[in-house]
Design an enzyme around this catalytic site. Structure first.
Site, short mmCIF file in Angstrom:
data_model
loop_
_atom_site.label_atom_id
_atom_site.label_comp_id
_atom_site.label_asym_id
_atom_site.label_seq_id
_atom_site.Cartn_x
_atom_site.Cartn_y
_atom_site.Cartn_z
CG ASP A 67 31.65 -19.19 -27.04
OD1 ASP A 67 31.01 -19.53 -27.83
OD2 ASP A 67 31.08 -19.75 -25.75
CG ASP A 136 33.48 -26.10 -16.57
OD1 ASP A 136 33.02 -25.42 -17.53
OD2 ASP A 136 34.32 -25.70 -16.95
CG HIS A 138 32.15 -23.40 -19.73
ND1 HIS A 138 32.99 -24.45 -19.77
CD2 HIS A 138 31.17 -23.58 -20.85
CE1 HIS A 138 32.83 -24.57 -20.78
NE2 HIS A 138 31.45 -24.75 -21.48
CD GLU A 143 36.44 -22.46 -19.29
OE1 GLU A 143 35.20 -23.33 -18.62
OE2 GLU A 143 36.87 -23.17 -19.99
C1 F6R Z 1 29.57 -22.38 -26.82
C2 F6R Z 1 29.58 -22.56 -25.31
C3 F6R Z 1 30.23 -23.39 -24.16
C4 F6R Z 1 28.61 -24.66 -24.66
C5 F6R Z 1 28.59 -25.47 -23.55
C6 F6R Z 1 27.95 -26.73 -23.97
O1 F6R Z 1 29.25 -21.38 -27.84
O2 F6R Z 1 29.42 -20.94 -25.48
O3 F6R Z 1 29.18 -22.46 -23.61
O4 F6R Z 1 27.37 -24.51 -24.72
O5 F6R Z 1 30.39 -25.78 -23.22
O6 F6R Z 1 28.45 -27.07 -25.19
P1 F6R Z 1 27.60 -28.48 -25.49
O7 F6R Z 1 26.66 -27.96 -26.43
O8 F6R Z 1 28.77 -29.41 -26.40
O9 F6R Z 1 27.70 -29.43 -24.26
#
Ligand code: F6R
Length: 269
Positions: A67, A136, A138, A143
């Site tokens: 992303d 959450d 995702h 989301e």
């Molecule tokens: C990042 C992504 C997100 C993260 C998730 C966890 O490219 O796609 O899904 O993997 O938000 O983020 P952290 O690792 O910072 O807790």
């Protein structure tokens, strides 16, 4: 789903690096899907170390990031392209022209998704996808309530994700509220998936992903449909799993079996 529980983030990062290394050793031209965020940092550090000290080469590897934010340029300090360049790509022998991150500044952001999907197909599909999980539930920026059949597209971030990520932006700075993300179907099309999570703040999401119902409300639960997903978590992230003891028991049994019969069973293609 295979659930592996580790005492700490270091052992979890080392094990995930072992799996990535085996994939690249077997298929040097592997196509690897990558995540940003704090979760994979230990993995990336370990891969850099192995690139420098153990001759693990990324020279033929192609990568696709999950992303990117919409509305900030690739050289912005908070762009996911900058993150990947600084945390991994510029520190290993990968050919930068084989590293792909969705373009958050494209003139028509709506066209980025279909183009990204085509590019992934042209490169033969993703052999191994690395994932983190949001508090959450995702994955990527899919989301809660994202379609389980979604492909790469523009998504609006939830207030929770905006808050979680606000620590990376100055209070008076523009913080994106839209992102381009691989879809859940894009992720499920990967041949092999490793999802990493650590820390107590991920315990609810991990429980819902592994033991909750399959539901768009917890996008990570879609991984229950994938036939080769390994979830690597630390004790804190595993703390709310009802069958935690069982997963450890399964791990011991499988270790014995795989060691004996299929030492490289997990490698994809
Ligand atoms: C990042 C992504 C997100 C993260 C998730 C966890 O490219 O796609 O899904 O993997 O938000 O983020 P952290 O690792 O910072 O807790």
């Amino acid at each position: 789903m295979e659930i592996l529980i580790f005492p700490d983030i270091n052992s979890l990062s080392c094990k995930s690096a072992d799996l990535v290394e085996s994939q690249i050793n077997k298929y040097p031209d592997s196509v690897i899907g990558l995540a940003t965020g704090s979760t994979p940092l230990g993995l990336y550090e370990e891969l850099i170390r192995r690139n420098h000290e153990h001759g693990l080469s990324f020279s033929k590897v192609t990568t696709f990031n999950l992303d990117e934010y919409v509305g900030i340029s690739s050289d912005h300090p908070q762009s996911y392209r900058t993150f990947m360049d600084n945390k991994l790509f510029k520190k290993i022998d990968i050919d930068l022209s084989n590293t792909f991150v969705p373009d958050g500044m494209a003139e028509n952001p709506l066209q980025v998704g279909p183009d990204y999907e085509n590019l992934i197909k042209e490169r033969g599909g993703i052999d191994l996808q690395i994932l983190g999980v949001g508090t959450d539930g995702h994955i990527g920026f899919n989301e809660p309530t994202s379609s389980l059949g979604s492909i790469t597209r523009v998504k609006t971030l939830t207030q929770k994700t905006i808050e979680d990520n606000s620590r990376f932006f100055q209070p008076d700075e523009f913080q994106p509220k839209l992102a381009i993300t691989m879809g859940i179907k894009t992720i499920l099309d990967s041949r092999r998936i490793l999802l990493l999570a650590h820390g107590e703040n991920k315990a609810d999401a991990v429980r819902d992903m592994v033991e909750g119902p399959l539901s768009a409300f917890c996008p990570a639960s879609a991984l229950q449909l994938h036939k080769r997903t390994t979830v690597l978590i630390d004790e804190a992230a595993a703390s709310k799993l009802t069958l935690k003891g069982y997963y450890k028991f399964v791990g011991e049994m499988q270790d014995d079996l795989i060691r004996k019969h299929r030492p490289s069973d997990w490698i994809s293609r």
